[in-house]
Design an enzyme around this catalytic site. Sequence first.
Site, PDB file in Angstrom:
ATOM      1  N   THR A   1       1.145  -1.109  -0.119  1.00 36.87           N
ATOM      2  CA  THR A   1      -0.065  -0.079   0.105  1.00 36.87           C
ATOM      3  C   THR A   1       0.968   0.751   0.081  1.00 36.87           C
ATOM      4  O   THR A   1       2.316   1.796   0.007  1.00 36.87           O
ATOM      5  CB  THR A   1      -1.496   0.150   0.907  1.00 36.87           C
ATOM      6  OG1 THR A   1      -0.388  -0.172   2.322  1.00 36.87           O
ATOM      7  CG2 THR A   1      -1.541  -1.831   2.051  1.00 36.87           C
TER       8      THR A   1
ATOM      9  N   GLU B   1      -5.715  -3.834  -0.658  1.00 44.33           N
ATOM     10  CA  GLU B   1      -5.483  -5.090  -0.540  1.00 44.33           C
ATOM     11  C   GLU B   1      -6.800  -5.747  -0.678  1.00 44.33           C
ATOM     12  O   GLU B   1      -7.488  -6.885  -0.739  1.00 44.33           O
ATOM     13  CB  GLU B   1      -6.406  -4.251   0.828  1.00 44.33           C
ATOM     14  CG  GLU B   1      -4.704  -4.434   1.836  1.00 44.33           C
ATOM     15  CD  GLU B   1      -5.088  -2.571   2.302  1.00 44.33           C
ATOM     16  OE1 GLU B   1      -5.994  -1.267   1.104  1.00 44.33           O
ATOM     17  OE2 GLU B   1      -4.255  -2.249   2.839  1.00 44.33           O
TER      18      GLU B   1
ATOM     19  N   LYS C   1     -16.491  15.543  11.616  1.00 42.32           N
ATOM     20  CA  LYS C   1     -17.301  15.246  12.243  1.00 42.32           C
ATOM     21  C   LYS C   1     -18.043  17.014  13.330  1.00 42.32           C
ATOM     22  O   LYS C   1     -17.146  17.206  14.157  1.00 42.32           O
ATOM     23  CB  LYS C   1     -17.023  14.336  13.664  1.00 42.32           C
ATOM     24  CG  LYS C   1     -17.349  13.025  13.265  1.00 42.32           C
ATOM     25  CD  LYS C   1     -17.660  12.280  14.146  1.00 42.32           C
ATOM     26  CE  LYS C   1     -18.301  10.553  14.317  1.00 42.32           C
ATOM     27  NZ  LYS C   1     -18.287  10.033  15.335  1.00 42.32           N
TER      28      LYS C   1
ATOM     29  N   TRP D   1     -21.501  13.497  10.668  1.00 39.72           N
ATOM     30  CA  TRP D   1     -20.564  13.200   9.722  1.00 39.72           C
ATOM     31  C   TRP D   1     -20.710  14.199   8.056  1.00 39.72           C
ATOM     32  O   TRP D   1     -21.996  13.891   7.914  1.00 39.72           O
ATOM     33  CB  TRP D   1     -20.182  11.851   9.508  1.00 39.72           C
ATOM     34  CG  TRP D   1     -19.527  11.018   9.954  1.00 39.72           C
ATOM     35  CD1 TRP D   1     -18.537  11.177  11.368  1.00 39.72           C
ATOM     36  CD2 TRP D   1     -19.543   9.636  10.124  1.00 39.72           C
ATOM     37  NE1 TRP D   1     -18.169  10.251  11.094  1.00 39.72           N
ATOM     38  CE2 TRP D   1     -18.515   9.196  11.014  1.00 39.72           C
ATOM     39  CE3 TRP D   1     -19.982   8.463   9.171  1.00 39.72           C
ATOM     40  CZ2 TRP D   1     -17.919   7.415  11.140  1.00 39.72           C
ATOM     41  CZ3 TRP D   1     -19.789   7.209   9.294  1.00 39.72           C
ATOM     42  CH2 TRP D   1     -18.845   7.037  10.529  1.00 39.72           C
TER      43      TRP D   1
HETATM   44  P1  ADP Z   1      -3.866   3.843  -0.197  1.00 37.55           P
HETATM   45  O1  ADP Z   1      -3.850   4.594  -1.029  1.00 37.55           O
HETATM   46  O2  ADP Z   1      -4.165   3.402   1.162  1.00 37.55           O
HETATM   47  O3  ADP Z   1      -1.898   2.414  -0.650  1.00 37.55           O
HETATM   48  P2  ADP Z   1      -4.589   2.164  -2.615  1.00 37.55           P
HETATM   49  O4  ADP Z   1      -3.640   2.932  -3.840  1.00 37.55           O
HETATM   50  O5  ADP Z   1      -4.921   1.445  -2.124  1.00 37.55           O
HETATM   51  O6  ADP Z   1      -4.213   2.156  -1.334  1.00 37.55           O
HETATM   52  O7  ADP Z   1      -6.063   3.148  -2.392  1.00 37.55           O
HETATM   53  C1  ADP Z   1      -7.526   3.204  -1.482  1.00 37.55           C
HETATM   54  C2  ADP Z   1      -8.477   4.067  -1.168  1.00 37.55           C
HETATM   55  O8  ADP Z   1      -8.856   4.806  -2.112  1.00 37.55           O
HETATM   56  C3  ADP Z   1      -9.167   3.496  -0.810  1.00 37.55           C
HETATM   57  O9  ADP Z   1      -9.588   3.070   0.508  1.00 37.55           O
HETATM   58  C4  ADP Z   1      -9.999   4.804  -1.046  1.00 37.55           C
HETATM   59  O10 ADP Z   1     -10.225   5.451   0.307  1.00 37.55           O
HETATM   60  C5  ADP Z   1      -9.934   5.100  -1.862  1.00 37.55           C
HETATM   61  N1  ADP Z   1     -10.422   5.523  -3.621  1.00 37.55           N
HETATM   62  C6  ADP Z   1     -10.246   4.622  -3.911  1.00 37.55           C
HETATM   63  N2  ADP Z   1     -10.983   4.410  -5.084  1.00 37.55           N
HETATM   64  C7  ADP Z   1     -12.155   5.458  -4.513  1.00 37.55           C
HETATM   65  C8  ADP Z   1     -12.684   6.342  -5.311  1.00 37.55           C
HETATM   66  N3  ADP Z   1     -13.843   5.030  -6.107  1.00 37.55           N
HETATM   67  N4  ADP Z   1     -13.625   7.172  -4.555  1.00 37.55           N
HETATM   68  C9  ADP Z   1     -13.022   7.775  -3.418  1.00 37.55           C
HETATM   69  N5  ADP Z   1     -12.446   6.971  -2.795  1.00 37.55           N
HETATM   70  C10 ADP Z   1     -11.348   5.886  -3.766  1.00 37.55           C
END
Ligand code: ADP
Length: 562
Positions: A188, A333, A440, A445
């Site tokens: 990640t 994940e 919040k 929210w």
């Molecule tokens: P990270 O940036 O945490 O390493 P990822 O690149 O896997 O992980 O990103 C996942 C996160 O990106 C999701 O949990 C969510 O918060 C955000 N995300 C992904 N797609 C969307 C979407 N279409 N709209 C809003 N948020 C998104």
Amino acid sequence: MTTPLYGQMMDVPLTVSSLLAHASRHFGTTEIVSKRIEGDVHRYTYRDCEKRAKQLAQALIALGVEMGDRIGTLAWNGYRHLETYFGTTGFGAVCHTINPRLFPDQVAWIINHADDRYVLFDITFAPLVDVLAPQCPNVLCWIAMTDEAHMPRMSTAASSYEALLAQHDGDFDWPLIDERCASNLCYTSGTTGNPKGALYSHRSSVLHAFGASLPDAMGLSARDSVLPVVPMFHVNAWGIPHAAPLTGAKLVFPGKDLDGKSLYELMEAERVTYSAGVPTVWLGLLNHVREAGVRFSSLERTVIGGSACPPAMIRMFQDTYGVEVIHAWGMTEMSPLGTLSKLTWEQTQRSPDEQRKLREKQGHAMYGVDMRIVGDDGRELPWDGVAFGDLHVRGPWVIDRYFRSDASPLVDGWFPTGDVATIDKDSFLNITDRSKDVIKSGGEWISSIDVENIAIAHPAVAEAACIACAHPKWTERPLLVVVKRPDADVTRDELLAFYKGKIAKWWIPDDVVFVDELPHTATGKLQKLKLRERFRDHVLPSALATENCPLDDEAHAKSDPS
Ligand code: ADP
């Protein structure tokens, strides 16, 4: 006890190599086109790709790589990277794609944590490798993905990928591997803490590719020419390098040139019908087509995800350019796909406005992914489009535990995504925030994504982030941080007035600040933690005179902000 009656079908393991073997045998002449780092355009076929992936497998085996060993990559989207996807996993090694946009120290940390044996890199990253090599003593050899003639000058001893392949003939049978063995490793990007490794299996990767290809998921087909802009170093380019050979789609790789003009020209030249990427990339592409006054002659559909796709962008693609936007949500994940905004037959019979509202959400779960939202007490919340909760998922391509970590991240068998969402009666997911970013106000929210989407729809706004700011009465109130378009102007009050009638009164930010740029992570997501730190001492006008606070208790009553 009755004896179970087993099915009598072949027990063929679901292996990643079978995807390329299928494309090579049944779509052998379908092209893979790559803009190379060396500057030219390279073209060959799935058949050629499989042969070279086998040469790579032979080369790595000759170097002593064994099943389960991790092989790192630091590379753009291109044919050699694709060969690595299969030339490693094909004999049981693990393809570990690393995000080169992370800080070098973080990249070194990841390589050491993964214990990569070899790292293959595009020559663009030679300077990065020189920084990494002294910090990564366990890497046996760094392999530059080029020929001898283009080997970069480096302080690190590196081998040439082409020279290695040239020593082998590609006469190699992919071994049958237990489908539960590891195939790919992605970390990640650490938006919320240290990078963590998601170790996919052959089985999860193949099932994900199947699911992704379905018409109501990404909907890939042998009739498509697909250009993944989403990097192969970020969650396996959303599975496209697996789904394309599964379906027989033509692949077009953009290399390192991800600006609007380069992407547009490649799309036109290769008759691209399908693309995928994060909103930031599409902003560049849309700016280019608008400024150049050109149109897409072949592009039909694009998947947008990774962060919330602004409704204005969906409208621009669909109404102005006739390109269907598939808004998708997922995460590292989850391999990564979870939901997509494709409508059912019944939904397509509704008014255009209702359909548009649905398409702006992140969509319905694909087969293989189950989801639920839960409240603070852990109880499942209703799917009414109003109740916000922590989003949990489960399924065969959802993580069970992180690489080299014993602690289970699961809650009652579900993976908590860290996202906050609503689910409506159509089963459509709407992500409202990362749980760490929620605002919040008076215990209720506020969806920062909704607030940002409205700001971005203002013609003078290039980018916007909505963050929580301390407030004596409501604990937190929204603060909008805005980057203006270079050629446009807007004042704080004009922007706040722009919200009237579009959103519940108590969701309207209490203040606006203008900045030159917003901080982003290596994967293009807003770094709200940094923003919150920067504006920690910002005093909201409403906080100075709470008695004159524009927000009264009545306005703050629970209401459906939509
Ligand atoms: P990270 O940036 O945490 O390493 P990822 O690149 O896997 O992980 O990103 C996942 C996160 O990106 C999701 O949990 C969510 O918060 C955000 N995300 C992904 N797609 C969307 C979407 N279409 N709209 C809003 N948020 C998104």
